[in-house]
Design a protein around this motif. Structure first.
Motif, PDB file in Angstrom:
ATOM      1  N   ALA A   1      13.480  -0.283  -6.720  1.00 25.99           N
ATOM      2  CA  ALA A   1      12.114   0.232  -6.910  1.00 25.99           C
ATOM      3  C   ALA A   1      11.353  -0.666  -7.875  1.00 25.99           C
ATOM      4  CB  ALA A   1      12.168   1.650  -7.465  1.00 25.99           C
ATOM      5  N   ASN A   2      10.046  -0.489  -7.912  1.00 24.64           N
ATOM      6  CA  ASN A   2       9.223  -1.168  -8.911  1.00 24.64           C
ATOM      7  C   ASN A   2       9.084  -0.272 -10.134  1.00 24.64           C
ATOM      8  OD1 ASN A   2       8.402  -3.669  -7.618  1.00 24.64           O
ATOM      9  ND2 ASN A   2       7.416  -2.331  -6.113  1.00 24.64           N
ATOM     10  N   GLY A   3       9.403  -0.825 -11.285  1.00 29.11           N
ATOM     11  CA  GLY A   3       9.239  -0.096 -12.536  1.00 29.11           C
ATOM     12  C   GLY A   3      10.080   1.160 -12.680  1.00 29.11           C
TER      13      GLY A   3
ATOM     14  N   ALA B   1      14.397  -6.864   4.630  1.00 35.51           N
ATOM     15  CA  ALA B   1      14.321  -7.965   3.653  1.00 35.51           C
ATOM     16  C   ALA B   1      14.554  -7.500   2.210  1.00 35.51           C
ATOM     17  CB  ALA B   1      12.962  -8.653   3.763  1.00 35.51           C
ATOM     18  N   THR B   2      13.985  -6.348   1.840  1.00 32.04           N
ATOM     19  CA  THR B   2      14.096  -5.930   0.441  1.00 32.04           C
ATOM     20  C   THR B   2      15.539  -5.537   0.103  1.00 32.04           C
ATOM     21  OG1 THR B   2      11.830  -5.170   0.581  1.00 32.04           O
ATOM     22  CG2 THR B   2      13.061  -4.480  -1.347  1.00 32.04           C
ATOM     23  N   GLY B   3      16.132  -4.698   0.955  1.00 27.74           N
ATOM     24  CA  GLY B   3      17.520  -4.282   0.718  1.00 27.74           C
ATOM     25  C   GLY B   3      18.473  -5.472   0.771  1.00 27.74           C
TER      26      GLY B   3
ATOM     27  N   GLY C   1      12.326  14.355   9.510  1.00 20.55           N
ATOM     28  CA  GLY C   1      11.090  14.087   8.760  1.00 20.55           C
ATOM     29  C   GLY C   1      11.312  13.187   7.571  1.00 20.55           C
ATOM     30  N   ARG C   2      12.285  12.283   7.649  1.00 18.98           N
ATOM     31  CA  ARG C   2      12.641  11.360   6.561  1.00 18.98           C
ATOM     32  C   ARG C   2      13.031  12.107   5.281  1.00 18.98           C
ATOM     33  NH1 ARG C   2      11.911   6.066   7.006  1.00 18.98           N
ATOM     34  NH2 ARG C   2      11.004   5.711   4.972  1.00 18.98           N
ATOM     35  N   ASN C   3      13.824  13.173   5.478  1.00 17.09           N
ATOM     36  CA  ASN C   3      14.401  13.916   4.356  1.00 17.09           C
ATOM     37  C   ASN C   3      15.903  13.987   4.565  1.00 17.09           C
ATOM     38  OD1 ASN C   3      12.024  14.685   2.981  1.00 17.09           O
ATOM     39  ND2 ASN C   3      11.650  16.233   4.548  1.00 17.09           N
TER      40      ASN C   3
ATOM     41  N   GLY D   1      16.474   7.420  -3.655  1.00 23.11           N
ATOM     42  CA  GLY D   1      15.455   7.012  -2.687  1.00 23.11           C
ATOM     43  C   GLY D   1      16.171   6.514  -1.450  1.00 23.11           C
ATOM     44  N   PHE D   2      16.011   7.216  -0.329  1.00 18.44           N
ATOM     45  CA  PHE D   2      16.689   6.760   0.883  1.00 18.44           C
ATOM     46  C   PHE D   2      15.652   6.440   1.948  1.00 18.44           C
ATOM     47  CE2 PHE D   2      19.732   6.887   4.446  1.00 18.44           C
ATOM     48  CZ  PHE D   2      20.703   6.057   3.908  1.00 18.44           C
ATOM     49  N   GLY D   3      14.719   5.564   1.572  1.00 20.40           N
ATOM     50  CA  GLY D   3      13.717   5.082   2.520  1.00 20.40           C
ATOM     51  C   GLY D   3      14.089   3.669   2.927  1.00 20.40           C
ATOM     52  N   ASN D   4      13.095   2.837   3.096  1.00 19.72           N
ATOM     53  CA  ASN D   4      13.356   1.466   3.539  1.00 19.72           C
ATOM     54  C   ASN D   4      14.328   0.749   2.593  1.00 19.72           C
ATOM     55  OD1 ASN D   4      12.631  -1.543   3.137  1.00 19.72           O
ATOM     56  ND2 ASN D   4      12.017  -1.120   5.229  1.00 19.72           N
ATOM     57  N   VAL D   5      14.029   0.752   1.316  1.00 14.90           N
ATOM     58  CA  VAL D   5      14.828  -0.035   0.368  1.00 14.90           C
ATOM     59  C   VAL D   5      16.210   0.594   0.154  1.00 14.90           C
ATOM     60  CG1 VAL D   5      14.890  -1.034  -1.941  1.00 14.90           C
ATOM     61  CG2 VAL D   5      12.696  -0.820  -0.754  1.00 14.90           C
ATOM     62  N   GLY D   6      16.224   1.908  -0.027  1.00  8.73           N
ATOM     63  CA  GLY D   6      17.494   2.593  -0.278  1.00  8.73           C
ATOM     64  C   GLY D   6      18.460   2.452   0.892  1.00  8.73           C
TER      65      GLY D   6
ATOM     66  N   LEU E   1       0.875  -1.178   0.000  1.00 10.49           N
ATOM     67  CA  LEU E   1       0.000   0.000   0.000  1.00 10.49           C
ATOM     68  C   LEU E   1       0.903   1.216   0.000  1.00 10.49           C
ATOM     69  CD1 LEU E   1      -2.718  -0.869   2.670  1.00 10.49           C
ATOM     70  CD2 LEU E   1      -3.018  -0.777   0.189  1.00 10.49           C
ATOM     71  N   ARG E   2       0.652   2.126  -0.917  1.00 14.75           N
ATOM     72  CA  ARG E   2       1.482   3.320  -1.082  1.00 14.75           C
ATOM     73  C   ARG E   2       0.675   4.551  -0.711  1.00 14.75           C
ATOM     74  NH1 ARG E   2       5.002   4.035  -6.588  1.00 14.75           N
ATOM     75  NH2 ARG E   2       5.843   2.109  -5.750  1.00 14.75           N
ATOM     76  N   TYR E   3       1.260   5.452   0.066  1.00 15.00           N
ATOM     77  CA  TYR E   3       0.608   6.738   0.356  1.00 15.00           C
ATOM     78  C   TYR E   3       1.393   7.814  -0.401  1.00 15.00           C
ATOM     79  CZ  TYR E   3      -1.987   4.760   4.391  1.00 15.00           C
ATOM     80  OH  TYR E   3      -2.820   4.028   5.214  1.00 15.00           O
TER      81      TYR E   3
ATOM     82  N   PRO F   1       3.918  -2.885   3.500  1.00 18.54           N
ATOM     83  CA  PRO F   1       4.402  -1.508   3.328  1.00 18.54           C
ATOM     84  C   PRO F   1       4.936  -1.248   1.922  1.00 18.54           C
ATOM     85  CG  PRO F   1       5.488  -2.602   5.192  1.00 18.54           C
ATOM     86  CD  PRO F   1       4.769  -3.652   4.421  1.00 18.54           C
ATOM     87  N   ASP F   2       4.843   0.003   1.519  1.00 14.29           N
ATOM     88  CA  ASP F   2       5.436   0.454   0.262  1.00 14.29           C
ATOM     89  C   ASP F   2       5.840   1.918   0.500  1.00 14.29           C
ATOM     90  OD1 ASP F   2       5.773  -0.511  -2.706  1.00 14.29           O
ATOM     91  OD2 ASP F   2       4.950   1.488  -2.896  1.00 14.29           O
ATOM     92  N   VAL F   3       5.865   2.725  -0.546  1.00 16.06           N
ATOM     93  CA  VAL F   3       6.326   4.107  -0.391  1.00 16.06           C
ATOM     94  C   VAL F   3       5.444   4.847   0.624  1.00 16.06           C
ATOM     95  CG1 VAL F   3       6.682   6.311  -1.583  1.00 16.06           C
ATOM     96  CG2 VAL F   3       7.257   4.156  -2.722  1.00 16.06           C
ATOM     97  N   ASN F   4       6.093   5.442   1.615  1.00 12.42           N
ATOM     98  CA  ASN F   4       5.431   6.249   2.657  1.00 12.42           C
ATOM     99  C   ASN F   4       4.489   5.460   3.564  1.00 12.42           C
ATOM    100  OD1 ASN F   4       6.722   8.609   1.974  1.00 12.42           O
ATOM    101  ND2 ASN F   4       5.106   9.275   0.564  1.00 12.42           N
ATOM    102  N   THR F   5       4.583   4.151   3.554  1.00 12.75           N
ATOM    103  CA  THR F   5       3.871   3.377   4.574  1.00 12.75           C
ATOM    104  C   THR F   5       4.924   2.552   5.315  1.00 12.75           C
ATOM    105  OG1 THR F   5       3.382   1.632   2.981  1.00 12.75           O
ATOM    106  CG2 THR F   5       1.646   3.262   3.377  1.00 12.75           C
TER     107      THR F   5
ATOM    108  N   ALA G   1      15.745   3.309  -6.006  1.00  9.82           N
ATOM    109  CA  ALA G   1      14.940   2.753  -4.901  1.00  9.82           C
ATOM    110  C   ALA G   1      13.902   3.787  -4.472  1.00  9.82           C
ATOM    111  CB  ALA G   1      15.843   2.358  -3.731  1.00  9.82           C
ATOM    112  N   ALA G   2      13.300   4.460  -5.485  1.00  8.17           N
ATOM    113  CA  ALA G   2      12.275   5.469  -5.166  1.00  8.17           C
ATOM    114  C   ALA G   2      10.991   5.121  -5.923  1.00  8.17           C
ATOM    115  CB  ALA G   2      12.783   6.871  -5.507  1.00  8.17           C
ATOM    116  N   LEU G   3      10.719   5.864  -6.976  1.00  7.39           N
ATOM    117  CA  LEU G   3       9.447   5.676  -7.691  1.00  7.39           C
ATOM    118  C   LEU G   3       9.672   5.028  -9.057  1.00  7.39           C
ATOM    119  CD1 LEU G   3       7.904   9.178  -6.904  1.00  7.39           C
ATOM    120  CD2 LEU G   3       7.552   7.036  -5.652  1.00  7.39           C
TER     121      LEU G   3
END
Ligand code: NAD
Length: 429
Positions: free
Chosen positions: A329-331, A201-203, A278-280, A230-235, A81-83, A153-157, A306-308
Motif C-alpha cells: 500500500a501507499n503510506g 505488476a505491483t504484486g 462483490g470483492r469481499n 487488503g485482498f484486491g489487486n496488490v494483495g 485514481l481512487r474511488y 488504477p488504485d483502490v476500487n478502480t 496492501a490496503a489503505l
C-alpha cells in the motif's frame, strides 16, 4: 483550478503529515538544496471538480472528484485514481507527493499526481459507475492527457474504469487523434490497449523486492509465513507470487472480514470467492474468521499491508511479529508505527520502492501505446524486475552511505534525481 501552499495545517497524523515528515527528514540528512526543497514542498496544481450524474432511479446526484498534480520536473504527471469515501484533497495531495518520489526513484520519465472521487463504489450499479467515471473524465477535461497527466488504477478502480476514461477522453477529441490519446491512462484491459502483465505488476514488484531482501539478509522466503491486509489487486497478486517462492499465507484481512488458517490459505481459491462475492472475502469457507484486531499480532515472518494508508500505527505496531514489512500500500505505516517497528528491528521495504512495480508497468504500457507496439508478458515482467532490482540496490547503497533506514535511503535517491534535474535545467525564466 487552484494552486495552493501544501504547508498548511491538516488533521493529526493524516497521510499528508506523514509524507511531509518523511520528506523533511530525508532533505535534512542529504542537505537538499533549499530552493529545490521549497519547490517540492508545494503541489503544482490542485483540481476539485463537482459534476452531476443521473442515477438508475432517475435522480441526479452531484459527485466531487480531485486531481492533485505535485511535480512534473521529470516528465508528465503520473498516479492513480481512487474511488473511496476517504478521498479528499489531503489524501490526494499526500498520495501525489509519494508518486513524485516513486517515479523519481524508479528512474522513470514521470512526475507525481493522484486523485479520485469521494464515493463508496459499492453503493452504485455498473451503469452508474460508468456514467460517474465518464462524467468525471469530462470534468477533468484537458487537465489530464497522454503527455500531461496520466491516471491509472488504485483502490476500487480497475481496468474497466481505465477503459471508460480512455474512451471518454478520446471521444471528446477529433477522431483523427483517437489513437494518439490511448495512453491518457494506463492499467487498461489488454483488449483496450492495455499491457500484458500490468494487472500483476505491483504484486510482482512487491515479491521481487522481497526476493532481494531475502538474498541480502540471507533469510530464505521458502517456509516463511505471511499476512496480507487488503485482498484486491496488490494483495492478491503479492500472495500469488509469494506462494510460488514457497511461503505460506496465514491470514488475510480486507474491508469485510479477517480470515486465518495455520495450514495456509489458497490465494487462488480466495480470489475466486472474493470475485464472486462483490470483492469481499467475508464468508470464505477455506479459513476461519477471526476478530480483525487479532490480525496484527498473528505470528508471521512477512507482513504485507496492501490496503489503505495509516494502518500500522502506535496502536498495533508493538504487536507485529514480522521480520519484514513489505509496503504494498501507499503510506501504510505512520511515523509512530515506524518508530516502534524500527526499535524492534523489523525491516521495512518502503512503499515508494516496494510497490513501484505498478508504475513501472504503467510506464511500459504508456511506451507501448506511444510506439504502437505490443509486448509479451514475459518481456514485460523481465523489464519490471530489472528496474525494481536496480532501485533496491540503489536504496540499500544510499541507506548505507548515509547510515539511515531504507525509507530515508529511498527518498535520498529520489530527491537527488529531482535536485540534479533542477540544477541542470534551471528555473524559467
Ligand atoms: P483494490 O481496490 O484492488 O483493493 C483494496 C483492498 O483493500 C480490498 O481488498 C479492500 O477490501 C481492502 N480494504 C479497504 N479498506 C480496508 C480496511 N479498512 N481494512 C482492511 N482492508 C481494507 O486496491 P489496490 O489497487 O490493490 O490498492 C491497494 C493499495 O496499494 C493502495 O494503497 C494503493 O494506493 C496501493 N497501490 C496500488 C497499485 C496498483 O497498481 N493497483 C500500485 C501501487 C500501490
Amino acid at each position: 483550478m487552484a494552486t495552493k501552499d501544501v504547508e498548511q495545517p491538516v488533521r493529526k497524523q493524516g497521510m499528508y503529515e506523514v509524507v511531509m515528515e518523511q520528506f523533511a527528514h530525508a532533505a535534512d540528512v542529504m542537505g537538499l538544496d533549499p530552493g529545490v526543497r521549497k519547490i517540492l514542498s508545494k503541489t503544482n496544481t490542485e483540481i476539485e471538480v463537482n459534476f452531476p450524474v443521473r442515477l438508475d432511479n432517475g435522480k441526479i446526484e452531484v459527485f466531487t472528484g480531485y486531481r492533485v498534480q505535485h511535480n512534473n520536473a521529470l516528465g508528465p504527471y503520473k498516479g492513480g485514481l481512487r474511488y473511496h469515501d476517504t478521498v479528499d484533497l489531503d489524501a490526494a495531495r499526500a498520495l501525489a507527493i509519494w508518486m513524485t518520489w516513486k517515479t523519481a526513484l524508479a528512474g522513470l520519465p514521470f512526475g507525481g499526481a493522484k486523485g479520485g472521487i469521494h464515493i463508496n463504489p459499492k453503493n452504485y450499479s455498473k451503469g452508474e459507475l460508468e456514467r460517474i467515471t465518464r462524467r468525471f473524465t469530462y470534468a477533468l477535461g484537458d487537465n489530464i492527457g497522454p503527455d500531461l497527466d496520466i491516471p491509472a488504477p488504485d483502490v476500487n478502480t480497475n481496468p474497466q474504469i481505465m477503459a471508460w476514461i480512455a474512451d471518454t477522453f478520446s471521444s471528446t477529441k477529433s477522431p483523427s487523434t483517437r489513437f494518439v490519446n490511448l495512453h491518457v491512462v494506463t492499467g487498461k484491459p489488454v483488449g483496450a490497449g492495455g499491457l500484458a502483465g500490468r494487472d500483476r505488476a505491483t504484486g510482482f514488484g512487491v515479491v521481487a523486492n522481497l526476493k532481494s531482501w531475502s538474498k541480502l539478509t540471507g533469510q530464505p522466503l521458502k517456509g516463511m509465513r505471511f499476512l496480507v491486509q487488503g485482498f484486491g489487486n496488490v494483495g492478491y497478486w503479492t500472495a500469488h507470487f509469494l506462494i510460488k517462492e514457497g511461503a505460506t499465507l496465514i491470514a488475510v484481512q480486507d474491508a469485510s472480514a479477517t480470515f486465518k488458517n495455520e495450514k495456509g490459505i489458497d490465494p487462488e481459491a480466495l480470489q475466486a470467492y472474493s470475485d464472486a462475492n462483490g470483492r469481499n472475502v467475508k464468508g470464505f469457507p477455506g479459513a476461519q474468521e477471526i476478530d480483525p484486531k487479532e490480525f496484527w499480532g498473528l505470528k508471521c515472518d512477512i507482513l504485507v499491508p496492501a490496503a489503505l494508508g495509516n494502518q500500522i500505527t502506535g496502536d498495533n505496531a508493538g504487536a507485529i511479529t514480522a521480520k519484514v514489512v513489505a509496503e504494498g500500500a501507499n503510506g501504510p505505516t505512520n511515523i509512530e508505527g515506524e518508530a516502534i517497528l524500527k526499535k524492534k528491528g523489523v525491516d521495512i521495504i518502503p512503499d515508494i520502492l516496494c510497490n513501484s512495480g505498478g508504475v513501472i508497468g504503467s510506464y511500459y504500457e504508456w511506451l507501448q501505446n506511444k510506439r504502437a507496439e505490443i509486448w509479451k508478458i514475459e518481456q514485460v515482467l523481465e523489464m519490471i524486475q530489472d528496474k525494481v532490482d536496480t532501485s533496491f540496490g540503489k536504496v540499500v547503497a544510499a541507506a548505507k552511505e548515509h547510515k539511515v533506514d531504507w525509507r530515508t535511503g529511498a527518498y535520498i535517491v529520489a530527491l537527488r534525481r529531482l535536485e540534479d534535474t533542477y540544477m541542470d535545467r534551471g528555473i524559467f525564466p
